[in-house]
Design an enzyme around this catalytic site. Structure first.
Site, PDB file in Angstrom:
ATOM      1  N   LYS A   2     -68.439  29.988 104.345  1.00  0.00           N
ATOM      2  CA  LYS A   2     -68.864  29.057 103.150  1.00  0.00           C
ATOM      3  C   LYS A   2     -69.555  28.013 103.759  1.00  0.00           C
ATOM      4  O   LYS A   2     -69.497  27.687 104.913  1.00  0.00           O
ATOM      5  CB  LYS A   2     -67.825  28.643 102.476  1.00  0.00           C
ATOM      6  CG  LYS A   2     -66.530  27.880 103.394  1.00  0.00           C
ATOM      7  CD  LYS A   2     -66.837  26.488 103.440  1.00  0.00           C
ATOM      8  CE  LYS A   2     -65.748  25.538 104.449  1.00  0.00           C
ATOM      9  NZ  LYS A   2     -66.275  24.335 104.842  1.00  0.00           N
ATOM     10  N   ALA A  34     -66.759  24.840 113.033  1.00  0.00           N
ATOM     11  CA  ALA A  34     -68.042  24.379 112.586  1.00  0.00           C
ATOM     12  C   ALA A  34     -68.229  23.984 111.237  1.00  0.00           C
ATOM     13  O   ALA A  34     -69.364  23.115 110.997  1.00  0.00           O
ATOM     14  CB  ALA A  34     -69.067  25.617 112.812  1.00  0.00           C
ATOM     15  N   GLY A  35     -67.214  24.039 110.382  1.00  0.00           N
ATOM     16  CA  GLY A  35     -67.205  23.579 108.996  1.00  0.00           C
ATOM     17  C   GLY A  35     -67.760  24.728 108.058  1.00  0.00           C
ATOM     18  O   GLY A  35     -68.036  24.346 106.942  1.00  0.00           O
ATOM     19  N   LEU A  36     -67.825  25.869 108.789  1.00  0.00           N
ATOM     20  CA  LEU A  36     -68.140  27.144 107.899  1.00  0.00           C
ATOM     21  C   LEU A  36     -66.970  27.978 107.257  1.00  0.00           C
ATOM     22  O   LEU A  36     -67.478  28.959 106.786  1.00  0.00           O
ATOM     23  CB  LEU A  36     -69.137  28.170 108.903  1.00  0.00           C
ATOM     24  CG  LEU A  36     -70.454  27.204 109.374  1.00  0.00           C
ATOM     25  CD1 LEU A  36     -71.068  28.067 110.232  1.00  0.00           C
ATOM     26  CD2 LEU A  36     -71.259  26.856 108.103  1.00  0.00           C
ATOM     27  N   GLY A  71     -64.681  29.977 108.836  1.00  0.00           N
ATOM     28  CA  GLY A  71     -64.596  30.848 109.491  1.00  0.00           C
ATOM     29  C   GLY A  71     -63.090  31.506 109.386  1.00  0.00           C
ATOM     30  O   GLY A  71     -62.862  32.799 109.043  1.00  0.00           O
ATOM     31  N   GLY A  72     -62.186  30.652 109.921  1.00  0.00           N
ATOM     32  CA  GLY A  72     -60.855  31.471 110.154  1.00  0.00           C
ATOM     33  C   GLY A  72     -60.256  31.390 108.743  1.00  0.00           C
ATOM     34  O   GLY A  72     -59.516  32.368 108.635  1.00  0.00           O
ATOM     35  N   ASP A 120     -58.965  25.895 102.542  1.00  0.00           N
ATOM     36  CA  ASP A 120     -60.109  26.659 102.081  1.00  0.00           C
ATOM     37  C   ASP A 120     -60.035  28.140 101.787  1.00  0.00           C
ATOM     38  O   ASP A 120     -60.815  28.952 101.304  1.00  0.00           O
ATOM     39  CB  ASP A 120     -61.274  26.865 103.228  1.00  0.00           C
ATOM     40  CG  ASP A 120     -61.789  25.181 103.395  1.00  0.00           C
ATOM     41  OD1 ASP A 120     -61.535  24.472 102.443  1.00  0.00           O
ATOM     42  OD2 ASP A 120     -62.305  24.794 104.353  1.00  0.00           O
TER      43      ASP A 120
HETATM   44  O1  C5P Z   1     -55.529  23.453 105.519  1.00  0.00           O
HETATM   45  P1  C5P Z   1     -56.281  23.619 106.875  1.00  0.00           P
HETATM   46  O2  C5P Z   1     -55.414  24.160 108.124  1.00  0.00           O
HETATM   47  O3  C5P Z   1     -57.724  23.953 106.956  1.00  0.00           O
HETATM   48  O4  C5P Z   1     -56.355  21.908 107.266  1.00  0.00           O
HETATM   49  C1  C5P Z   1     -56.462  21.561 108.788  1.00  0.00           C
HETATM   50  C2  C5P Z   1     -56.026  19.828 108.708  1.00  0.00           C
HETATM   51  O5  C5P Z   1     -57.154  19.301 108.101  1.00  0.00           O
HETATM   52  C3  C5P Z   1     -54.780  19.679 107.770  1.00  0.00           C
HETATM   53  O6  C5P Z   1     -53.782  19.737 108.684  1.00  0.00           O
HETATM   54  C4  C5P Z   1     -55.197  18.230 107.370  1.00  0.00           C
HETATM   55  O7  C5P Z   1     -55.173  17.301 108.871  1.00  0.00           O
HETATM   56  C5  C5P Z   1     -56.523  18.172 107.374  1.00  0.00           C
HETATM   57  N1  C5P Z   1     -56.856  18.466 105.747  1.00  0.00           N
HETATM   58  C6  C5P Z   1     -56.576  17.349 104.874  1.00  0.00           C
HETATM   59  N2  C5P Z   1     -57.042  17.670 103.597  1.00  0.00           N
HETATM   60  C7  C5P Z   1     -57.596  18.995 103.295  1.00  0.00           C
HETATM   61  C8  C5P Z   1     -57.822  19.871 104.171  1.00  0.00           C
HETATM   62  C9  C5P Z   1     -57.394  19.811 105.405  1.00  0.00           C
HETATM   63  O8  C5P Z   1     -56.384  16.331 105.377  1.00  0.00           O
HETATM   64  N3  C5P Z   1     -57.683  19.005 101.916  1.00  0.00           N
END
Ligand code: C5P
Length: 288
Positions: free
Chosen positions: A10, A95-97, A99-100, A134
């Site tokens: 994305k 990368a901000g894409l 992927g995971g 995401d």
């Molecule tokens: O949900 P995900 O594992 O992708 O998020 C990684 C980290 O990014 C979270 O532990 C949190 O610190 C931060 N995050 C956040 N607010 C979001 C998404 C992610 O603070 N909406």
């Protein structure tokens, strides 16, 4: 029985951070868009356990989002079955894409298919929310306005006929660190929240009308100035994309990947060529 799923990356066409919750997660207003860049996940129902083969591209332990998604699926289903999962990785990591998250979403879709489509797509997206912010978007796909921490989604009509170029240099960015850098700058997020709501109607109207030029002046990423302060390479990449003919160039997510939107496929291909010649990782892809 074997199922193959494409896990599409994305980009965040726009991304604003509009609040900080008591649990530390942040509320977002983001228009997310699938692109044709993808990993491929092949899942066979076999054996007793979940076995993940990444070909050594990344760790295949319980920290992998594919394993976490499989566990979340089986917990929700109340049944377990063995699965051999092969992950062919193409989306650059950290990368901000997304992927995971894309891999996690593809895991949920594949297990659901192998399980006789027990869950609706909406229910799968809700299961995905426990795996990553995401993941719900990646289950649903397309163009969506995401709110909350990403789990509240509305479909967005997108008539844009743009061609995207993704460009990346430098190390990956840690998403928690990017959020921490934003926290350091904002006592609260009332100003970004107001700005996000002001921008949003015009962004949605420009997408609906397929107006790339109009959109160019509206797209925004709240992380971009913060990351660019630390990394001149991100700003340089955006400038290189604009110099190569992009109508707009923004960072995606918490970076460091940058996307450029081009009016023609030829211009996008020319931009990829010129970036590759400068030693930058660059690829053309479609908005899907
Ligand atoms: O949900 P995900 O594992 O992708 O998020 C990684 C980290 O990014 C979270 O532990 C949190 O610190 C931060 N995050 C956040 N607010 C979001 C998404 C992610 O603070 N909406």
């Amino acid at each position: 029985m074997t199922v193959t799923e494409q896990a599409y990356a994305k980009i965040n066409l726009s991304l604003d951070v509009t609040g900080r919750r008591a649990d530390g997660y942040h509320e977002l207003v983001s228009v997310m868009q699938n692109i044709s860049l993808c990993d491929t996940l092949t899942v066979s129902r076999e054996g007793e356990d979940v076995c993940l083969d990444t070909g050594g591209a990344l760790s295949a332990d319980e920290s992998n989002l594919v394993c976490r998604a499989a566990n979340a699926y089986f917990d929700a289903a109340g049944v377990r079955f063995g699965a051999h999962i092969t992950l062919e990785k193409h989306i650059p990591m950290c990368a901000g894409l997304g992927g995971g998250s894309a891999d996690a979403a593809a895991t949920l879709r594949a297990l659901n298919a192998l399980d006789g489509n027990r869950f609706t797509k909406e229910r799968l997206a809700a299961i995905g929310a426990s795996v990553g912010a995401d993941v719900p978007f990646c289950v649903m796909g397309g163009t969506r306005l995401c709110r909350g921490i990403g789990e509240r989604m509305e479909r967005v009509e997108n008539a844009l006929r743009a061609h995207a170029v993704i460009a990346i240099t430098g190390e990956g960015v840690s998403t928690p660190q990017a959020f921490a850098a934003l926290d350091a700058e904002h006592d609260d997020f009332s100003v970004p929240a107001r700005e996000a709501e002001q921008r949003l109607p015009a962004i949605l109207a420009a997408l609906r009308g397929g107006e790339l030029e109009v959109l160019a002046s509206l797209l925004y990423n709240r992380f971009e100035p913060v990351i660019e302060r630390e990394r001149g390479s991100v700003a340089a990449l955006r400038e290189a994309l604009l110099a190569a003919g992009a109508t707009v160039a923004r960072m995606s997510g918490s970076g460091p990947a940058v996307f450029g939107l081009f009016a023609s496929a030829e211009a996008a291909e020319r931009a990829v060529h010129s970036l590759l010649c400068k030693g930058v990782t660059a690829l053309a892809c479609a908005l899907i």
